[in-house]
Structures are given as C-alpha cells and as structure tokens.
Design an enzyme around this catalytic site. Structure first.
Site, PDB file in Angstrom:
ATOM      1  N   CYS A   1       4.219  -3.041   5.125  1.00 14.76           N
ATOM      2  CA  CYS A   1       4.340  -4.165   4.189  1.00 14.76           C
ATOM      3  C   CYS A   1       3.026  -4.541   3.536  1.00 14.76           C
ATOM      4  O   CYS A   1       3.015  -5.162   2.481  1.00 14.76           O
ATOM      5  CB  CYS A   1       4.907  -5.385   4.904  1.00 14.76           C
ATOM      6  SG  CYS A   1       6.632  -5.157   5.289  1.00 14.76           S
ATOM      7  N   SER A   2       1.920  -4.215   4.189  1.00 15.92           N
ATOM      8  CA  SER A   2       0.636  -4.606   3.603  1.00 15.92           C
ATOM      9  C   SER A   2       0.065  -3.532   2.681  1.00 15.92           C
ATOM     10  O   SER A   2      -1.053  -3.698   2.166  1.00 15.92           O
ATOM     11  CB  SER A   2      -0.366  -4.970   4.702  1.00 15.92           C
ATOM     12  OG  SER A   2      -0.017  -6.218   5.243  1.00 15.92           O
TER      13      SER A   2
END
Ligand code: CO8
Length: 373
Positions: free
Chosen positions: A156-157
């Site tokens: 997600c990052s």
C-alpha cells in the site's frame, strides 16, 4: 537547491464495478454450497460451517459500498470466484501496462507535458503481473520515453515510496521529470472465498508527474516540501504468492498464497503508529495539524481514517478536509491516497498545505507534505 513539485495527476477508473450486495450474494451461495457438500463432516464436528457474509457488516466495518474491477467476469461465478483475464501475446501490451498507460496519459495532459519530456518511469504498486521485463519499461516503450524505468513493490505504501524516489531523483538531478504510475490490478489476488477479506479490494490506476518547479508548465503545482517513509516488520498482512511455490511443491494458488490479514490487529497496531509518524513529520517543518487544509489519506478503512484524523485534529474531519473515496473504489492498495489527491486538490489555493499519507502491509508508512504554489 532544486524545488520539486507535483505538476500533474491522472486517474483511470475501470468501467465495471461490483456492489457489496452482489459480492455477498455470491459468497453466501458459495458458503451454502460448501456447507451442503460437507454436511456430514460439519455434523461430526470435523469441519466448521461457513457463516454468511453481510453487506451491512461490510459497510459498517469498512465504509466500502462497491469496488471497480478490471473485469467482473468470473468473480461472481460461484464455481470460480476469480476474474477471467485472457493471456496476451508478448507482442501485445500487457493488461497492467495498459491501465498504467491510461493513467499516465491523463497525468501528462494534466501537467501540460508530452511523453518525450519525461526522463524516468517508476511503476510502484502491490503486485506486478510478471517478474520481468519490468511493467515500467513496457510503459516507457509504449509512450516513447527515453531514459530509465523500473518497478518497485511496497504494497500500500508503494505510492508514497515511489513519489519519494521521484522527488529524490529530481532533487539531486538524476532526472528532470519523473512519471510515477500505480497500476493496481489486484483482484486476481483476492480470496473471494474468505468472508474476512472478500470485500476489501478494487482495481484502478493512478499516475503522477514529479518535476522541478523551474520546468513545470501546469497551473496547479504542489511543492513537495518534505517526504518521510518508515517500515516495521509484521506478518499481519501477508501474500505468499511466489516463484518459490514451484520449488516447495506447494499449490501456487492455495489459500495461503492469496491476500490475508489479521484486520483487527492491523487496525490497532497501525493507527497509532500512523498518527505518530505524521506528527513527527509535520514537526520537522514546524507545522501542526491545524496548518493543513487537506489530508489525502490511504483508503483502506473509513474508521481508520476517522481515527487518525480525530487524533490529529482533536475533532472529526469536516467537508472535504480528509476525503473518502473507498466507499466507491474500496481499498486500491498504493493508489488509494492518490485517487483522493486526484479528485480533491484543484480547489486548494496558494499557500495551502496538504498531507498525502499511505499505510499498509510491511508494515509500511509513507507521507509527503505538499504546498500549493
Ligand atoms: N460479514 C459479516 N460478518 C463478518 C464478516 C463479513 N464479511 N467478516 C467478519 N465478520 C464478523 C466476524 O466473524 C466477527 O464476528 P464475532 O464478533 O462474532 O467474532 C465480527 O464480524 C467482527 O470481525 P472483525 O473484528 O474482523 O471486524 P472488524 O471490525 O475488525 O472489520 C476489517 C474487519 C474491515 C477488515 C477491519 O479490521 C480493517 O479494515 N482493518 C484494517 C485492515 C487494513 O487496513 N489492512 C491493510 C491491508 S491492505 C495492504 O496493505 C495492501 C496489500 C496489497 C494489496 C493486496 C491486494 C489483493
């Protein structure tokens, strides 16, 4: 010292979507079938019956009402519960590169640039559909970009980590303009037979142009004042799909190879860490939450975003202060905060500050402090 800006942003949204009700109807039909086929083992206490999923639970627990998908085909077929995506000839543009190109073209247009103005392409996302050649290089070739291109995975990052790399390249002069693309084609990795996670994800692609303020030609420039990233190892969000399956003789498509998580633990562990991360990052610039006009948060769960915003602001966020897009997009891994940025940034005025933040598997947390020029 080079001042770095975000000068363009692009969003590609799939044409097809699936509502909670549709997804739940399919899951419940699967659970009924499973319970019927395994009635004797369930009766004997050897197997647990599968309880029903519920659209009301999903909306209340996550804020998600529907999700866009690359294709609906196959996902709602109780005998398959996985998208059907036809393989393409190596000479044709791959599925993931195709959606990346759609978003990239929109970002270039938004930045008032041609592909030939770009010197580097970073594809940053949760999964790439193959190990090599990089999807980024395929997109580079498709757009006719001269320079370097590479893929990077940071779940997600990946969105904020990719932007950080782009920022650093422009800042130190290794590339004048960088295109960061997040083609999130994640539905093939969703376990639609898992009641805990069948509703979480959707497909999308976002793209962002990062360049020096001196060369920028768009009307909406956001200076990247600072970037910060941090990681802390955790097994609470895991996906073991890997080339290693061949050597370990495990089923490469078995349940453990798909996305899985301890959602409640993730919630409890990540939220305070994110609040601390953001506080520290703003502190470095002597900024406080009251200085921020907009929070473009990662889009995994509405309750997480409200928790983080409340801790920072001491109150609920109001209006478009911390926009939510996960109600219609669901969790789109690295692209979530960038969809929020794409849809909610043009109304900011000169001098306004905003914070873009991602958090997720790894654990990984990334943030960028932006100022509208
Ligand atoms: N329907 C009805 N009831 C349900 C369902 C369902 N679908 N699922 C669970 N329940 C029940 C449970 O059984 C439980 O019942 P009981 O109380 O009787 O035991 C009850 O509901 C409560 O369950 P939970 O405690 O699990 O529910 P939560 O309130 O915690 O909500 C969430 C679950 C929504 C998953 C929530 O925990 C959450 O969102 N957590 C944060 C997770 C997160 O942000 N993860 C980030 C992952 S994404 C990432 O990093 C990127 C990975 C790369 C992309 C991968 C693409 C495939």
């Amino acid at each position: 010292m080079t001042r770095v800006v975000i000068s363009g942003s692009g969003l590609w949204t799939p044409e097809q979507s699936i509502s909670n009700e549709e997804l739940v109807a399919c899951y419940n039909a699967y659970a009924d079938k499973f319970n019927e086929e395994n009635a004797a083992a369930i009766e004997a206490g050897e197997l647990e019956a599968k309880p029903h999923s519920s659209a009301e639970f999903i909306e209340k627990a996550s804020g998600i009402r529907s999700r866009y998908v690359y294709t609906r085909e196959g996902i709602l077929d109780v005998n398959r519960m996985c998208p059907i995506i036809e393989p393409r000839d190596p000479g044709a543009l791959s599925h993931q590169a195709e959606i990346g190109v759609y978003a990239a073209k929109k970002a270039l247009q938004d930045a008032n640039l041609q592909a030939s103005d770009i010197e580097a392409v970073i594809v940053a996302c949760a999964y790439t559909q193959r190990a090599y050649p990089a999807i980024a290089i395929e997109i580079q070739r498709e757009l006719g970009i001269v320079g370097v291109a590479y893929d990077m995975l940071a779940a997600c990052s990946a969105g904020t980590f990719g932007l950080r790399n782009a920022h650093d390249m422009v800042k130190c002069g290794t590339a004048k303009r960088v295109l960061v693309i997040n083609p999130e084609l994640v539905t093939p990795q969703v376990n639609y037979r898992s009641r805990d996670s069948h509703f979480i994800f959707g497909d999308v692609a976002t793209a962002t142009v990062v360049e020096s303020v001196d060369s920028a030609q768009s009307d909406a420039l956001f200076e990247v004042l600072s970037t910060s990233s941090e990681t802390l190892f955790s097994n609470n969000i895991r996906s073991d799909f890997s080339y290693m399956s061949r050597a370990t003789d495990e089923d490469p498509f078995g349940e453990s190879k798909l996305f899985s998580q301890e959602g409640r633990r993730v919630f409890k562990e990540l939220c305070p860490t994110v609040v601390e991360h953001i506080g520290k990052h703003m502190g470095k610039l002597a900024l406080t939450p009251a200085d921020m006009t907009r929070w473009w948060f990662h889009q995994a769960n509405i309750n997480m975003n409200i928790f983080v915003a409340k801790k920072l602001l001491g109150r609920d966020p109001v209006g478009n202060e911390a926009p939510i897009v996960l109600d219609t997009y669901a969790n789109t891994a690295s692209a979530g905060s960038l969809i929020a940025f794409n849809l909610y940034h043009k109304d900011l005025t000169t001098g306004d500050y905003g914070l873009l933040c991602s958090f997720g598997a790894g654990y990984s947390i990334g943030s960028l402090i932006l100022k509208r020029l």
